[in-house]
Design a protein around this motif. Structure first.
Motif, PDB file in Angstrom:
ATOM      1  N   ALA A 300      13.823  42.754  18.877  1.00  0.00           N
ATOM      2  CA  ALA A 300      14.815  43.072  18.168  1.00  0.00           C
ATOM      3  C   ALA A 300      15.566  41.731  17.798  1.00  0.00           C
ATOM      4  O   ALA A 300      16.147  41.591  16.619  1.00  0.00           O
ATOM      5  CB  ALA A 300      15.705  43.747  19.002  1.00  0.00           C
ATOM      6  N   ILE A 301      15.529  40.768  18.648  1.00  0.00           N
ATOM      7  CA  ILE A 301      16.041  39.417  18.401  1.00  0.00           C
ATOM      8  C   ILE A 301      15.341  38.708  17.269  1.00  0.00           C
ATOM      9  O   ILE A 301      16.285  38.230  16.389  1.00  0.00           O
ATOM     10  CB  ILE A 301      15.933  38.538  19.561  1.00  0.00           C
ATOM     11  CG1 ILE A 301      16.638  39.128  20.771  1.00  0.00           C
ATOM     12  CG2 ILE A 301      16.540  37.015  19.213  1.00  0.00           C
ATOM     13  CD1 ILE A 301      16.458  38.284  22.210  1.00  0.00           C
ATOM     14  N   ARG A 302      14.174  38.766  17.110  1.00  0.00           N
ATOM     15  CA  ARG A 302      13.270  38.383  15.922  1.00  0.00           C
ATOM     16  C   ARG A 302      13.891  38.851  14.705  1.00  0.00           C
ATOM     17  O   ARG A 302      13.990  38.274  13.772  1.00  0.00           O
ATOM     18  CB  ARG A 302      11.685  38.090  16.252  1.00  0.00           C
ATOM     19  CG  ARG A 302      11.479  37.387  17.296  1.00  0.00           C
ATOM     20  CD  ARG A 302       9.945  37.161  17.580  1.00  0.00           C
ATOM     21  NE  ARG A 302       9.401  36.624  18.884  1.00  0.00           N
ATOM     22  CZ  ARG A 302       8.959  37.380  19.907  1.00  0.00           C
ATOM     23  NH1 ARG A 302       8.788  38.687  19.854  1.00  0.00           N
ATOM     24  NH2 ARG A 302       8.720  36.727  20.854  1.00  0.00           N
ATOM     25  N   GLU A 303      13.908  40.323  14.657  1.00  0.00           N
ATOM     26  CA  GLU A 303      13.938  41.014  13.331  1.00  0.00           C
ATOM     27  C   GLU A 303      15.507  40.538  13.022  1.00  0.00           C
ATOM     28  O   GLU A 303      15.675  40.367  11.730  1.00  0.00           O
ATOM     29  CB  GLU A 303      14.030  42.447  13.813  1.00  0.00           C
ATOM     30  CG  GLU A 303      14.118  43.374  12.687  1.00  0.00           C
ATOM     31  CD  GLU A 303      14.012  44.765  13.018  1.00  0.00           C
ATOM     32  OE1 GLU A 303      14.631  45.846  12.166  1.00  0.00           O
ATOM     33  OE2 GLU A 303      13.370  44.932  14.011  1.00  0.00           O
ATOM     34  N   ARG A 304      16.600  40.545  13.783  1.00  0.00           N
ATOM     35  CA  ARG A 304      17.679  40.222  13.483  1.00  0.00           C
ATOM     36  C   ARG A 304      18.056  38.864  12.956  1.00  0.00           C
ATOM     37  O   ARG A 304      18.620  38.611  11.889  1.00  0.00           O
ATOM     38  CB  ARG A 304      18.989  40.247  14.618  1.00  0.00           C
ATOM     39  CG  ARG A 304      20.206  40.340  14.291  1.00  0.00           C
ATOM     40  CD  ARG A 304      20.697  41.510  12.978  1.00  0.00           C
ATOM     41  NE  ARG A 304      20.239  42.786  13.757  1.00  0.00           N
ATOM     42  CZ  ARG A 304      21.343  43.251  14.506  1.00  0.00           C
ATOM     43  NH1 ARG A 304      22.421  42.852  14.946  1.00  0.00           N
ATOM     44  NH2 ARG A 304      20.772  44.674  14.859  1.00  0.00           N
ATOM     45  N   ILE A 305      17.261  37.943  13.652  1.00  0.00           N
ATOM     46  CA  ILE A 305      17.309  36.331  13.115  1.00  0.00           C
ATOM     47  C   ILE A 305      16.714  36.463  11.620  1.00  0.00           C
ATOM     48  O   ILE A 305      17.235  35.771  10.850  1.00  0.00           O
ATOM     49  CB  ILE A 305      16.362  35.572  14.096  1.00  0.00           C
ATOM     50  CG1 ILE A 305      17.536  35.255  15.241  1.00  0.00           C
ATOM     51  CG2 ILE A 305      16.257  34.239  13.255  1.00  0.00           C
ATOM     52  CD1 ILE A 305      16.818  34.316  16.299  1.00  0.00           C
TER      53      ILE A 305
END
Length: 352
Positions: A300-305
């Motif tokens: 989720a962190i990578r996707e939002r970045i």
């Protein structure tokens, strides 16, 4: 050569860079075990922030752990106040306390001009040491509180939920508040100049509580004094990029840009694409991942970045959170944030 300068500094100056630089507001602090261990040995916040050895060590902790593109001075926005004659304490779980609060004309008239080299030599020492330590591997960031926010603390005497005391002053005794804001603006401009002379390469101004103002009152009590700070710093240090951050700024984004700042730091309540559309192309953007996302999964962190960086493409962009990292955030998720930010081109290529 320009290429040897830190990535964040090059990006902040408007140069074409290989990827958005990444750092994190409050990246030194409570979410890190190494910081909590040091805090147990040195429980006083002012000791940690005003002892140059401790402040330097804390400032370097996230750099040593994660290698962000920016290393920010460990300090507090209230740090320069005692140099003007406003003492304060920071109490764990209660926050800042100022006694007596500044509420009379006599108190305002008795405030001293700030002489940072005399009142705050530890700030200069830490910034100089940071520059020596990180070289061109990262940019050294300084910061200061903006006049409205410092006035809010000084007049309220503590943190507030509704800012009734300073708003009462604004609407009953506006001339008195303007005198206080003028004094603070000149002091903060001097303080930022001292930080730059000591080694800060980029400086962020936090007007944390200006989001509590209506747009018309922002135009009266916050924006003119932000601009007064920026104009004074730019006159003496024209090559230093300046960032402005306001929590809850969705209603005043265009007004923030009009202060003459180089970068507007967006909180997470504004979509990055919307923020870019509302700001002049000449103004860079910083942010704006929700700090709460760092309690989520690495995916989720990578996707939002990726989403944030994709929406900011074509703009000067510094990747950051939309507010400070939250206590209790897993350190490994902070690592994911930094590593994903540094490899964002590869991540975007994989999702194209």
């Amino acid at each position: 050569m320009a290429e040897s300068l830190p990535l964040l500094l090059r990006a902040a100056r408007g140069e074409t860079v290989e990827r958005p630089p990444v750092w994190m507001m409050r990246q030194a602090g409570r979410y890190m075990k190494v910081y909590r261990d040091l805090r147990d040995r040195h429980p006083g916040f002012r000791e940690r922030s005003e002892n140059p050895d401790l402040s330097y060590a804390i400032s370097m902790q996230p750099f040593e752990a994660f290698q962000p593109d920016g290393v920010i001075l460990f300090s507090d926005i209230l740090t320069p106040l005692p140099g003007m004659g406003i003492d304060f304490d920071i109490v764990e779980s209660k926050g800042p306390l100022i006694e007596p609060a500044i509420r009379t004309a006599e108190q305002v008239d008795n405030l001293r001009p700030l002489e940072p080299a005399e009142a705050l030599p530890f700030v200069g020492e830490v910034l100089t040491r940071l520059r020596q330590s990180v070289g061109n591997r990262a940019a050294v960031l300084g910061f200061a509180g903006a006049p409205w926010t410092l006035a809010a603390y000084a007049v309220e005497g503590r943190s507030s939920k509704n800012y009734a005391v300073i708003k009462a002053m604004a609407f009953q005794e506006p001339e008195l508040l303007h005198r206080l804001l003028s004094h603070l603006a000149d002091a903060i401009a001097t303080y930022i100049g001292y930080q730059i002379d000591s080694g800060a390469q980029v400086v962020q101004l936090f007007d944390s509580w200006a989001g509590q103002l209506s747009p018309i009152d922002y135009d009266t009590f916050a924006a003119p004094y932000q601009k007064r700070v920026f104009d004074a710093v730019r006159a003496s240090h024209p090559d230093t990029p300046l960032i402005l951050y306001i929590s809850g700024s969705a209603g005043v984004l265009e007004r923030m840009a009009a202060t003459g700042v180089d970068f507007v730091s967006l909180d997470w309540t504004v979509d990055m694409a919307d923020g870019c559309a509302r700001l002049p192309e000449s103004v860079g953007v910083q942010g704006n991942v929700d700090p709460g996302l760092l309690f989520g999964t690495p995916e989720a962190i990578r996707e939002r970045i990726c989403d944030t960086v994709r929406k900011a493409r074509g703009r000067r962009h510094i990747l950051n959170l939309g507010h400070g990292i939250l206590p209790g955030t897993p350190e490994e998720n902070a690592r994911v944030f930094f590593e994903a930010g540094k490899s964002v081109n590869d991540l975007l290529g994989a999702t194209a």
